[in-house]
Write an enzyme that holds these catalytic residues in place. Structure first.
Site: not given
Ligand code: G3P
Length: 216
Positions: A83
């Site tokens: 990533k």
């Molecule tokens: O893995 C990346 C993403 O899904 C992060 O989510 O909830 O931290 O915006 P969030």
């Protein structure tokens, strides 16, 4: 449609895998920071549980550091996908790694044009962050729709991986739009089980069975 789980927690990964719905895992530095474990040790354990793409994120910000980390992580298992953030250096790294046959998930995508650039650079996945767009009063799912259309228009093989999922409706909309993958937090996966009529139905079947004095 593939379901990935968005966590670095082994118990959550094991539970979702046991339900037969899990196709992969995404981690990020914030999720890994919550686990008091060595990152590579954790990834080694995850690849044993799930036979599918496992996203591992680099934390360097320039090309050389990203490439060093990426090659090191990719050496853990052939299912590891690297990533990288959507930056000019991130795209350089995407182009280099994809040329070496290492899958790249370009993360922190907030616009369809970023997704188009990531696909052109050879990304295997792009991760539009829908919840974080919703948080700032933009329709997060709109960019997913646009990315799916653009990739269909030009027959890109890059998969649209809907990230920053906050509730079951994000997953439903992603499925209706034809997104390839949703990476879903454990809490949301559990919410997706729930329907009051399912609970009421089970209760009634069992009550009728008991009341009739039936045995298995
Ligand atoms: O893995 C990346 C993403 O899904 C992060 O989510 O909830 O931290 O915006 P969030």
């Amino acid at each position: 449609m593939k379901f990935f789980i968005d966590t670095a927690n082994i118990e959550q990964i094991k539970a979702a895998a046991s339900w037969g719905v899990l196709d992969g895992v995404t981690t990020n530095p914030s999720l890994v920071a919550k686990e008091s474990r060595d990152y590579k040790e954790l990834l080694n354990q995850i690849v044993e549980i799930v036979d599918g793409p496992i996203s591992a994120e680099v934390v360097s910000e320039e090309v050389d550091g990203m490439l060093r980390e990426a090659r090191d992580l990719a050496g853990i298992h052939s299912n590891i996908v690297i990533k990288v953030p959507f930056t000019p250096d991130g795209l350089r790294v995407t182009k280099t790694l994809s040329g070496e046959g290492i899958g790249v998930n370009v993360t922190l995508i907030f616009s369809p044009l970023q997704a188009l650039m990531a696909a052109k650079a050879g990304a295997r996945f792009v991760s539009p962050f829908v919840g974080r767009l919703d948080d700032i009063s933009h329709q997060g799912m709109d960019i997913v729709n646009d990315i799916v259309t653009i990739y269909d228009n030009y027959i890109f093989e890059t998969e649209v991986l809907v990230a920053s999922v906050r509730h079951p409706l994000h997953v439903l909309e992603a499925a209706l739009m034809g997104a390839d993958v949703a990476t879903i937090p454990f809490k949301v996966l559990k919410q997706m089980f729930k329907h009051p009529l399912t609970d009421i139905g089970i209760e009634k079947f069992l009550a009728d069975w008991r009341n009739a004095g039936k045995k298995m």
